[in-house]
Design an enzyme around this catalytic site. Structure first.
Site, mmCIF file in Angstrom:
data_model
loop_
_atom_site.group_PDB
_atom_site.id
_atom_site.type_symbol
_atom_site.label_atom_id
_atom_site.label_comp_id
_atom_site.label_asym_id
_atom_site.label_seq_id
_atom_site.Cartn_x
_atom_site.Cartn_y
_atom_site.Cartn_z
ATOM 1 N N GLY A 256 0.784 -1.217 -0.054
ATOM 2 C CA GLY A 256 0.030 0.044 0.167
ATOM 3 C C GLY A 256 0.832 1.206 -0.011
ATOM 4 C CB THR B 191 -1.404 4.642 -4.417
ATOM 5 O OG1 THR B 191 -0.452 4.284 -5.483
ATOM 6 C CG2 THR B 191 -2.535 5.666 -5.024
ATOM 7 N N GLY C 298 -0.063 9.982 -5.238
ATOM 8 C CA GLY C 298 0.207 9.042 -6.376
ATOM 9 C C GLY C 298 1.462 9.075 -6.753
ATOM 10 C CG HIS D 227 -9.857 -7.780 -34.910
ATOM 11 N ND1 HIS D 227 -8.482 -7.729 -34.958
ATOM 12 C CD2 HIS D 227 -10.323 -8.994 -34.306
ATOM 13 C CE1 HIS D 227 -8.113 -9.080 -34.314
ATOM 14 N NE2 HIS D 227 -9.144 -9.680 -34.280
ATOM 15 N N GLY D 228 -11.631 -4.050 -37.442
ATOM 16 C CA GLY D 228 -12.526 -3.158 -37.797
ATOM 17 C C GLY D 228 -13.607 -3.282 -36.903
ATOM 18 C CD GLU E 74 4.447 -2.413 -10.236
ATOM 19 O OE1 GLU E 74 3.579 -3.282 -9.859
ATOM 20 O OE2 GLU E 74 5.795 -2.479 -10.325
ATOM 21 C CB SER F 24 3.805 7.161 -19.757
ATOM 22 O OG SER F 24 3.302 6.002 -20.095
#
Lengths: 259, 380
Positions: free
Chosen positions: B124, B126, B131, B341-342, B366, B369
């Site tokens: 634990g 966050t 964050g 796959h449209g 984790e 970006s």
């Protein structure tokens, strides 16, 4: 009880297959796996070891020198040690040569119970277990769908068209197993890590006291003439338009006992 | 330079591939639909030793190396991301702290059941207000008469509330450092501790069968020895744990990207338009080529980050590069998979819509970006 599982290295069933000019399967190390049918033999060997405390399981394989990796895969499932019989003169062995070599190896390492898969997924001859039994002069309980060991006797159930036969033989005995006998386990992570530490002996023809002229391509009486891919094209019937197509579909479904 | 995997690494990867294909993938759609935690699969994985891969045998682990663990994660994640993240959070975040920082007694008591897969454990960090900025941690632990009194709240905690969960290790403020910043200590809190309240599971866009919950602590009391390592070392500990975890998330992301590619290649060969498979069109081929290339690059990067770690060399930058590149590769792969796959890709009857929903968490968990780019920049 000294349990020996005979296992073959075969190419993965999904691997692309190719053949040399003299119709030998080109074996690539990265495609090699334990023959899928032998997984049931390996599993049965391990189950018999669990049921008969104090037993040992040896994985015996005849194959190229790199087949040690394949034996280690079996040893990752369990068992105590591996034995590889490898020799350049063994290339091109037919089923009888293979059986001659396995019989010599079994005599050398000793056995009470020998377990085979009932065929190999590559050549699919299915005669090695019986030929080994013949060379050893020991009973073979073939196509076992259940195996029990009590005292010095092995008893199997052999699945037949209607019901099954119960057959027994005194130990030492050979058993070939079918897929319904068990559900092979996945190797555990600990098993994989332990497999590299298990003893693995390599025997040559000389170690087994076999003459190279009696085995391998030199002595092969079977000769593969050709190999073709199984056509996977599905056969389908297409009914078009209003011209009784629905009736024909219904008739087909009735014929197939779907309706 | 040798790029080959050892025989054990190959066996572990192949076994996990087979297990994921046979046991996990067929149930992935249902897990996503119901959100039910996959107890049966986790039990099977525990029996195979997959929940204790990188831990020594003396604690019931498999004694495999770190790369083997990552290879396993890639394959499990290829089968299903929820199962993958359950394994990753348990191993990298739950069990690894005990392995790295626990006393012998803590290892025996806490690590052993985790390595054997008898229990899951969560970490634990966050909080509602903390964050990416873990300095904002507000959960406090005060030591009074040999007892820690914990008060505060955590959120988005994976594996926190399953029937198998043994407890949570949390970061808590335990004082003020000489430099005026908060002193962070990691405290071990078993599940049945009074005042430890496990909240209801979140409704999530992806990773739906993984267990993710908020936790709160109301004068939750644990003995003094429940501190992990020394008091005040919490920040250093979780930074290292997260850095290692990034390599694991990179591996999971490669697994997800590979799943996107697998489905796309299969579909492109089957789907006919203009009387020929769409795989024969260059527009589709280029998408597949890009996917294949990026997946291979992402895989090499996590291999390399893991290798640096196994050599005992610094790997922080490489871990961030691997995590960032792999998760964004997976994002692009999921996007192109749906595109290939449209209309069918937009429907739930093909797995790619699920992949598209799952992949977003890989760019967040984790370390986002953005955080990864900051870390890389810091190392330049």
């Amino acid at each position: 009880m000294n349990i020996v599982v005979c296992m073959k290295e075969t190419p993965s069933t999904t691997a692309e297959k190719s053949f040399t000019a003299d119709m030998r399967l080109e074996r690539r190390k990265e495609d090699a796996i334990p023959n899928p049918f032998d997984e049931y033999a390996i599993e049965e060997g391990l189950r018999q070891q669990e049921k008969n405390p104090g037993s040992t399981v040896t994985m015996l394989c005849m194959g190229p020198a790199t087949a040690t990796d394949t034996i280690r895969k079996a040893l990752a499932m369990g068992g105590d040690r591996g034995v590889l019989v490898t020799d350049p003169a063994l290339a091109g062995s037919d089923a009888i040569s293979t059986a001659r070599v396995l019989a010599a190896a079994l005599t050398k390492i000793g056995y009470d119970l020998v377990i085979f898969g009932n065929a190999a997924a590559d050549a699919y001859g299915g005669v090695v277990p019986s030929a080994v039994a013949e060379f050893l002069g020991k009973p073979l309980l073939s196509y076992a769908s259940q195996l029990g060991i009590a005292g010095d006797k092995a008893t199997i159930q052999r699945q037949a068209e209607i019901g099954y036969n119960v057959v027994e033989a005194p130990l030492p005995a050979l058993v070939s197993v079918v897929k319904s006998i068990n559900e092979p386990r996945y190797p555990s992570m600990k098993g994989i890590m332990a497999s590299k530490k298990k003893p693995l002996d390599t025997f040559s023809l000389a170690d087994l006291g076999l003459d190279a002229a009696t085995v391998g391509g030199a002595a092969a009486r079977e000769k593969a003439l050709g190999a073709e891919k199984v056509s996977t094209q599905r056969k389908g019937e297409i009914y078009v338009g209003n011209d009784g197509a629905a009736d024909r579909v219904v008739a087909f479904l009735v014929e197939q006992k779907v309706l | 330079m040798d790029f080959s995997l050892s025989a054990e690494q190959q066996m572990i990867r192949n076994l996990c591939r087979e297990f994921a294909e046979e046991e996990i993938k067929p149930r992935a759609e249902e897990m996503d639909r119901t959100g039910a935690f996959p107890y049966e699969i986790i039990k099977q994985m525990a029996d195979l030793g997959l929940l204790g891969l990188p831990f020594p045998e003396e604690y019931g682990g498999a004694g495999a190396d770190f790369l083997s663990y990552c290879l396993a994660l890639e394959e499990i994640g290829r089968g299903d991301a929820s199962v993958g993240i359950t394994m990753e959070a348990h191993t990298s975040l739950g069990a690894t702290p005990f392995y790295l920082y626990g006393t012998t007694e803590q290892k025996e008591r806490y690590l052993a059941p985790l390595a054997q897969g008898k229990q899951l454990w969560s970490f634990g960090l966050t909080e509602p207000g903390a964050g990416s900025d873990s300095g904002g941690t507000e959960t406090r632990a005060e030591l009074r008469d040999g007892v820690w009194h914990v008060n505060g709240a955590k959120n988005f905690i994976t594996n926190a509330g399953t029937d198998m969960t043994g407890g949570v290790t949390i970061t808590a403020v335990t004082g003020v450092r000489d430099d005026g910043r908060k002193e962070i200590t990691n405290i071990i809190i078993p599940k049945d501790t009074p005042g430890y309240i496990i909240g209801n599971p979140y409704h999530k866009m992806g990773w739906r069968a993984s267990d993710t919950r908020p936790l709160s602590f109301e004068d939750c009391q644990v003995p003094e020895e429940n501190v992990l390592g020394a008091q005040g070392t919490g920040f250093h500990q979780f930074m290292h744990i997260l850095t290692l975890g990034r390599i694991a998330i990179a591996a999971l992301s490669v697994g997800l990207a590979q799943a996107c590619y697998d489905e796309s290649l299969k579909y492109a060969r089957e789907r006919q338009q203009f009387n020929r498979p769409i795989a024969t069109f260059q527009a589709i081929q280029f998408k597949l080529a890009d996917m294949a290339m990026e997946i291979e690059l992402a895989r090499l990067m996590y291999y390399k980050a893991a290798w640096h770690h196994m050599q005992g060399e610094p790997f922080t930058k490489e871990a961030s590069m691997a995590k960032l590149y792999a998760s964004e590769t997976a994002k692009r792969a999921a996007d192109q998979a749906v595109q290939i796959h449209g209309g069918y890709g937009f429907m739930d009857e093909y797995p790619v819509s699920r992949y598209w929903r799952n992949v977003k968490a890989h760019e967040i968990g984790e370390g986002t970006s953005e955080v990864q780019r900051q870390i890389i920049a810091k190392h330049l």
